[in-house]
Design a protein around this motif. Structure first.
Motif, PDB file in Angstrom:
ATOM      1  N   ASP A 130       0.819  -1.223   0.000  1.00  0.00           N
ATOM      2  CA  ASP A 130       0.000   0.000   0.000  1.00  0.00           C
ATOM      3  C   ASP A 130       0.849   1.268   0.000  1.00  0.00           C
ATOM      4  O   ASP A 130       1.940   1.279  -0.544  1.00  0.00           O
ATOM      5  CB  ASP A 130      -1.062  -0.033   1.123  1.00  0.00           C
ATOM      6  CG  ASP A 130      -0.496  -0.264   2.519  1.00  0.00           C
ATOM      7  OD1 ASP A 130       0.415   0.467   2.897  1.00  0.00           O
ATOM      8  OD2 ASP A 130      -0.971  -1.183   3.211  1.00  0.00           O
ATOM      9  N   ARG A 131       0.350   2.341   0.579  1.00  0.00           N
ATOM     10  CA  ARG A 131       1.087   3.605   0.532  1.00  0.00           C
ATOM     11  C   ARG A 131       2.429   3.533   1.261  1.00  0.00           C
ATOM     12  O   ARG A 131       3.319   4.351   1.024  1.00  0.00           O
ATOM     13  CB  ARG A 131       0.237   4.740   1.134  1.00  0.00           C
ATOM     14  CG  ARG A 131      -0.890   5.195   0.230  1.00  0.00           C
ATOM     15  CD  ARG A 131      -0.362   5.897  -1.001  1.00  0.00           C
ATOM     16  NE  ARG A 131      -1.403   6.229  -1.945  1.00  0.00           N
ATOM     17  CZ  ARG A 131      -2.125   7.350  -1.909  1.00  0.00           C
ATOM     18  NH1 ARG A 131      -1.897   8.229  -0.948  1.00  0.00           N
ATOM     19  NH2 ARG A 131      -3.047   7.585  -2.806  1.00  0.00           N
ATOM     20  N   PHE A 134       5.816   3.688  -0.547  1.00  0.00           N
ATOM     21  CA  PHE A 134       6.424   4.952  -0.979  1.00  0.00           C
ATOM     22  C   PHE A 134       7.071   5.698   0.196  1.00  0.00           C
ATOM     23  O   PHE A 134       7.470   6.846   0.053  1.00  0.00           O
ATOM     24  CB  PHE A 134       5.366   5.829  -1.660  1.00  0.00           C
ATOM     25  CG  PHE A 134       4.652   5.108  -2.763  1.00  0.00           C
ATOM     26  CD1 PHE A 134       5.305   4.803  -3.945  1.00  0.00           C
ATOM     27  CD2 PHE A 134       3.344   4.671  -2.589  1.00  0.00           C
ATOM     28  CE1 PHE A 134       4.662   4.099  -4.954  1.00  0.00           C
ATOM     29  CE2 PHE A 134       2.685   3.967  -3.587  1.00  0.00           C
ATOM     30  CZ  PHE A 134       3.353   3.681  -4.774  1.00  0.00           C
ATOM     31  N   GLN A 135       7.108   5.049   1.348  1.00  0.00           N
ATOM     32  CA  GLN A 135       7.722   5.657   2.527  1.00  0.00           C
ATOM     33  C   GLN A 135       8.862   4.791   3.066  1.00  0.00           C
ATOM     34  O   GLN A 135       9.997   5.229   3.189  1.00  0.00           O
ATOM     35  CB  GLN A 135       6.673   5.854   3.636  1.00  0.00           C
ATOM     36  CG  GLN A 135       5.534   6.778   3.244  1.00  0.00           C
ATOM     37  CD  GLN A 135       4.557   7.019   4.377  1.00  0.00           C
ATOM     38  OE1 GLN A 135       4.541   6.297   5.366  1.00  0.00           O
ATOM     39  NE2 GLN A 135       3.727   8.024   4.233  1.00  0.00           N
ATOM     40  N   PRO A 245      -6.568  16.559   1.206  1.00  0.00           N
ATOM     41  CA  PRO A 245      -6.689  15.814  -0.055  1.00  0.00           C
ATOM     42  C   PRO A 245      -5.771  14.593  -0.106  1.00  0.00           C
ATOM     43  O   PRO A 245      -6.129  13.583  -0.705  1.00  0.00           O
ATOM     44  CB  PRO A 245      -6.273  16.835  -1.117  1.00  0.00           C
ATOM     45  CG  PRO A 245      -6.413  18.168  -0.477  1.00  0.00           C
ATOM     46  CD  PRO A 245      -6.214  17.967   0.990  1.00  0.00           C
ATOM     47  N   ASP A 246      -4.598  14.692   0.478  1.00  0.00           N
ATOM     48  CA  ASP A 246      -3.664  13.569   0.489  1.00  0.00           C
ATOM     49  C   ASP A 246      -3.709  12.895   1.843  1.00  0.00           C
ATOM     50  O   ASP A 246      -3.677  13.568   2.873  1.00  0.00           O
ATOM     51  CB  ASP A 246      -2.235  14.065   0.232  1.00  0.00           C
ATOM     52  CG  ASP A 246      -2.091  14.643  -1.158  1.00  0.00           C
ATOM     53  OD1 ASP A 246      -1.760  13.881  -2.073  1.00  0.00           O
ATOM     54  OD2 ASP A 246      -2.337  15.851  -1.310  1.00  0.00           O
ATOM     55  N   TYR A 250       3.280  13.127   4.797  1.00  0.00           N
ATOM     56  CA  TYR A 250       4.388  13.903   4.225  1.00  0.00           C
ATOM     57  C   TYR A 250       3.955  14.759   3.038  1.00  0.00           C
ATOM     58  O   TYR A 250       4.666  15.669   2.647  1.00  0.00           O
ATOM     59  CB  TYR A 250       5.507  12.964   3.766  1.00  0.00           C
ATOM     60  CG  TYR A 250       6.220  12.250   4.896  1.00  0.00           C
ATOM     61  CD1 TYR A 250       7.303  12.839   5.544  1.00  0.00           C
ATOM     62  CD2 TYR A 250       5.809  10.986   5.321  1.00  0.00           C
ATOM     63  CE1 TYR A 250       7.964  12.189   6.572  1.00  0.00           C
ATOM     64  CE2 TYR A 250       6.461  10.327   6.353  1.00  0.00           C
ATOM     65  CZ  TYR A 250       7.534  10.936   6.965  1.00  0.00           C
ATOM     66  OH  TYR A 250       8.183  10.289   7.994  1.00  0.00           O
ATOM     67  N   LEU A 251       2.833  14.447   2.429  1.00  0.00           N
ATOM     68  CA  LEU A 251       2.483  15.068   1.149  1.00  0.00           C
ATOM     69  C   LEU A 251       1.336  16.064   1.259  1.00  0.00           C
ATOM     70  O   LEU A 251       0.782  16.472   0.238  1.00  0.00           O
ATOM     71  CB  LEU A 251       2.156  13.976   0.120  1.00  0.00           C
ATOM     72  CG  LEU A 251       3.281  12.960  -0.140  1.00  0.00           C
ATOM     73  CD1 LEU A 251       2.870  11.968  -1.218  1.00  0.00           C
ATOM     74  CD2 LEU A 251       4.587  13.658  -0.528  1.00  0.00           C
ATOM     75  N   VAL A 252       0.970  16.460   2.465  1.00  0.00           N
ATOM     76  CA  VAL A 252      -0.107  17.449   2.632  1.00  0.00           C
ATOM     77  C   VAL A 252       0.313  18.769   1.980  1.00  0.00           C
ATOM     78  O   VAL A 252       1.507  19.077   1.878  1.00  0.00           O
ATOM     79  CB  VAL A 252      -0.446  17.669   4.115  1.00  0.00           C
ATOM     80  CG1 VAL A 252      -1.019  16.402   4.723  1.00  0.00           C
ATOM     81  CG2 VAL A 252       0.782  18.139   4.894  1.00  0.00           C
ATOM     82  N   PRO A 253      -0.669  19.574   1.558  1.00  0.00           N
ATOM     83  CA  PRO A 253      -0.322  20.803   0.836  1.00  0.00           C
ATOM     84  C   PRO A 253       0.553  21.773   1.647  1.00  0.00           C
ATOM     85  O   PRO A 253       1.436  22.397   1.097  1.00  0.00           O
ATOM     86  CB  PRO A 253      -1.689  21.421   0.520  1.00  0.00           C
ATOM     87  CG  PRO A 253      -2.622  20.267   0.482  1.00  0.00           C
ATOM     88  CD  PRO A 253      -2.107  19.293   1.510  1.00  0.00           C
ATOM     89  N   GLU A 254       0.284  21.919   2.947  1.00  0.00           N
ATOM     90  CA  GLU A 254       1.086  22.828   3.764  1.00  0.00           C
ATOM     91  C   GLU A 254       1.095  22.301   5.200  1.00  0.00           C
ATOM     92  O   GLU A 254       0.068  22.313   5.868  1.00  0.00           O
ATOM     93  CB  GLU A 254       0.507  24.252   3.720  1.00  0.00           C
ATOM     94  CG  GLU A 254       1.180  25.244   4.683  1.00  0.00           C
ATOM     95  CD  GLU A 254       2.700  25.251   4.566  1.00  0.00           C
ATOM     96  OE1 GLU A 254       3.209  25.611   3.499  1.00  0.00           O
ATOM     97  OE2 GLU A 254       3.385  24.866   5.549  1.00  0.00           O
ATOM     98  N   MET A 255       2.254  21.850   5.651  1.00  0.00           N
ATOM     99  CA  MET A 255       2.332  21.177   6.949  1.00  0.00           C
ATOM    100  C   MET A 255       1.984  22.072   8.134  1.00  0.00           C
ATOM    101  O   MET A 255       1.590  21.575   9.183  1.00  0.00           O
ATOM    102  CB  MET A 255       3.743  20.625   7.157  1.00  0.00           C
ATOM    103  CG  MET A 255       4.029  19.381   6.350  1.00  0.00           C
ATOM    104  SD  MET A 255       5.671  18.745   6.731  1.00  0.00           S
ATOM    105  CE  MET A 255       5.683  17.291   5.663  1.00  0.00           C
TER     106      MET A 255
END
Lengths: 381, 146
Positions: A130-131, A134-135, A245-246, A250-255
Motif C-alpha cells: 500500500d502507501r 512509498f515511505q 486531499p492527500d 508527508y504530502l499534505v499541501p502545507e504542513m
C-alpha cells in the motif's frame, strides 16, 4: 426533519495503564468500559451502541466488546482503524446518539504498547504494501520522522525554535506533577528538554508521547437521559472532523496549516460560543508540535505565533488557556486521544482536584493533526 | 557494509505502482499522467483523482525539485538502516504541477546547507537488482539555470 439530539458525556474511565501490563486488548477494553459505566451509574445491559477505534494490527470488534460487557442487543456498532485516533470512535458515538440510533453508546480506545520499532517491526523482511511502499524503502519508518518534518517547516516558515516546542513539554509536565494518574511526574526544565536525545531532528525523545498499554472509555447519551445519571453532564456543544486531499502525512499541501484548520472552522460554525469563552483545553500531543498547530487553528493565537505564545506560558497553570491539565499523552501515556476528552470532562464536572481550573464551564478537545483530525467543544451541563 | 543477509525494505509492487518502480530500474522518475484531463499524480492511484479517468500512463519528469521540509533521522528503526544513520528524509516539490510532491532521501548535502527552497535534482540509487530508489542531491548551478 428533526434536528439532531444533543449529546452528553456521562461516564469516563480508564483501564490499568502501564508499559507492560500483561493484559490483553479484551481485558483492557472491559476494564475501561466497566470503569466508565460505574462512573455513569450504568450497567453493561444499558449499552445499546458501541464504537471502538483500534490500530489495524491490534483490533477488537465492537460487537465482541458488547458480548464481553453483557450488552444484550446493539442498535449501533462501529469498528474503526481509520482516522483521528479516539475521536473516530467519538465521531461514531456522537452520530449514533444524535441520530437516535443509540441511547447509551460506549466509545472505546484500547491500545497496546508497540516496541521501539513500533509499527514497522511486524514487516520483517517482507515487502511493504500500500502507501507504505512509498515511505518505508526510503527510510520513513516511524511517525516521529514526519514530526521532524512538521517541526522544521514551522521553524523555517515562522521562526519557531526548539525552545518553543520545549516550553510546551515543560509546561504540561507541571500539570503531570499534579496528576496522580500520570506516569511521568518528575519536574522538567528547558535544559532537560534540550539535553534529551534527538530521534529525527529536530524531534527529540521528549517531543513524543509515551507508549503504554491502556484502554479508555467514554459513555455518550442524550442530554435528557443524562439528567437522571450519577454525574453532572458534560454536553458536546459541537464536534467536527476534517481531512486533507492527500492521506500521506508527508504530502499534505502545507504542513503548518493542515486539517485542524478545517475542523476548527466547522466546530466554531456550529456554536455561538467563541474562543474567548474557552476555559480549558485538551490538545492532542502525540508530538509537541501538534498542540501548537491547534492553538493557531482554534484561534488562541495568530497563525505562526504559537511558539512565542507557548513560551510566554499561556498554556500553563496561570496562562490564558490551561492546556493538557492531566499532563498530556507525553506524561499520562498514549491513550491515543481519549485522555483529552476524559480530562476536560472531569474539569467541567469540577473533579480536577489540585489541578482544577477554577470555574471551568467550556472546554475544547482535539485529536490528531495533518491528514485527519477532529475537535469538540464541551460545556458543563 | 551490512552483512549480505540484511535486505533493504522493498516495495510490494501492485497493479498501480509497478510501472513507477519499473521506470526507476531504467533510471527514469515518472508520475502518473491522465490522458483525459492532463493531471499528474503521485503516489500512483487506480484512476485519475481529478476526473476519475482510468486512462493513465507514466510520464517522465524533469528530475528537478525544490526542498519543502526535511528531517535528519539519527536513530535506526530497521537493521538495514543501522549503518546508514544519520540520513535526511525530505519532502520535495516537483515543478511539473503545483500539488506534485515526493517523499525521498536527500543525499550529499551537509546538514547546515539544508533549507526550504533548496534546488535539487534526482539521482538513482540502485539498492538491489530489483529496486532503484529516486533520491535527490543539490542541483548544480548549471542544472538550475538549464
Amino acid at each position: 426533519v428533526t434536528s439532531p439530539r444533543k449529546v452528553a458525556i456521562v461516564g469516563v474511565g480508564y483501564s490499568t495503564v502501564g508499559r507492560r501490563t500483561g493484559l490483553s486488548l479484551a481485558q483492557l477494553s472491559v476494564q475501561a468500559s466497566a470503569a466508565a459505566l460505574a462512573d455513569a451509574g450504568l450497567k453493561g445491559s444499558d449499552v445499546d451502541g458501541i464504537a471502538v477505534h483500534c490500530f489495524p494490527h491490534q483490533a477488537i470488534a465492537a460487537t465482541l466488546v458488547g458480548d464481553l460487557i453483557g450488552a444484550p442487543d446493539l442498535g449501533f456498532y462501529a469498528g474503526s482503524f481509520d482516522g483521528a485516533a479516539y475521536s473516530a470512535a467519538a465521531m461514531h458515538g456522537y452520530a449514533a446518539v444524535a441520530s437516535g440510533m443509540s441511547e447509551v453508546c460506549l466509545t472505546l480506545r484500547p491500545v497496546l504498547r508497540d516496541g521501539a520499532n513500533g509499527l514497522t517491526a511486524g514487516f520483517g523482511d517482507a515487502p511493504v504494501p500500500d502507501r507504505r511502499q512509498f515511505q518505508m524503502p526510503f527510510g520513513a519508518l516511524t511517525p516521529v520522522q514526519f514530526a521532524g518534518c512538521y517541526m522544521r517547516r514551522h521553524m523555517e516558515r515562522y521562526g519557531t525554535t526548539e525552545e518553543h516546542f520545549g516550553a510546551f513539554a515543560v509546561g504540561q509536565r507541571e500539570y503531570a506533577a499534579r496528576n496522580e494518574e500520570a506516569l511521568i511526574r518528575d519536574p522538567l526544565t528547558l535544559e532537560d528538554y534540550l539535553s534529551a536525545r534527538y530521534i529525527s531532528k529536530p524531534a527529540r525523545l521528549l517531543d513524543c508521547d509515551y507508549p503504554v498499554d491502556s484502554a479508555s472509555a467514554l459513555i455518550f447519551t442524550t442530554e435528557e437521559r443524562a439528567r437522571d445519571l450519577r454525574q453532572r453532564p458534560v454536553l458536546i456543544e459541537s464536534f467536527a472532523s476534517a481531512t486533507t486531499p492527500d492521506t500521506d502525512m508527508y504530502l499534505v499541501p502545507e504542513m503548518t496549516r493542515t486539517s485542524p484548520w478545517d475542523a476548527a472552522r466547522r466546530m466554531w460554525a456550529q456554536t455561538n460560543l467563541t474562543v474567548a469563552d474557552v476555559d480549558v483545553a485538551g490538545l492532542y500531543d502525540g508530538f509537541t508540535f501538534i498542540p501548537l498547530q491547534w492553538l493557531e487553528a482554534l484561534g488562541f493565537c495568530g497563525e505562526g505565533e504559537s511558539g512565542p505564545f507557548v513560551a510566554e506560558g499561556q498554556t500553563r497553570v496561570s496562562g490564558r488557556i490551561p492546556t493538557n491539565t492531566d499532563g498530556g499523552a507525553c506524561n499520562v501515556g498514549r491513550r491515543h486521544g481519549a485522555n483529552f476528552f476524559i480530562e476536560v470532562t472531569r474539569q467541567l464536572r469540577g473533579q480536577g482536584g489540585c489541578r482544577q481550573v477554577p470555574d471551568a464551564e467550556v472546554g475544547v478537545v482535539t485529536n490528531s493533526v495533518g491528514v485527519f483530525s477532529a475537535c469538540a467543544l464541551l460545556t458543563a451541563g | 557494509m551490512q552483512p549480505p543477509d540484511v535486505l533493504p525494505i522493498r516495495p510490494l509492487e501492485d497493479i498501480d505502482s509497478a510501472p513507477f518502480w519499473a521506470a526507476l530500474r531504467e533510471h527514469r522518475l515518472t508520475a502518473q499522467h491522465c490522458a483525459a484531463c492532463g493531471n499528474l499524480q503521485y503516489p500512483p492511484r487506480p484512476a485519475c483523482r481529478r476526473c476519475l479517468s482510468f486512462a493513465l500512463d507514466q510520464e517522465p519528469l524533469s528530475g528537478r525539485g525544490t526542498l519543502v521540509t526535511y528531517t535528519v533521522t539519527v536513530q535506526s528503526f530497521h537493521r538495514y538502516f543501522d549503518d546508514k544513520i544519520p540520513y535526511v528524509l525530505g519532502v520535495v516539490a516537483l515543478p511539473e504541477q503545483d500539488d506534485l510532491r515526493i517523499l525521498t532521501r536527500v543525499v550529499d548535502v551537509q546538514e547546515g546547507e539544508l533549507h526550504a527552497g533548496l534546488g535539487l535534482t534526482v539521482d538513482f540509487e540502485e539498492v538491489s537488482p530489483e529496486l532503484t530508489l529516486p533520491v535527490f542531491r543539490a542541483a548544480t548551478i548549471a542544472e538550475v539555470s538549464a
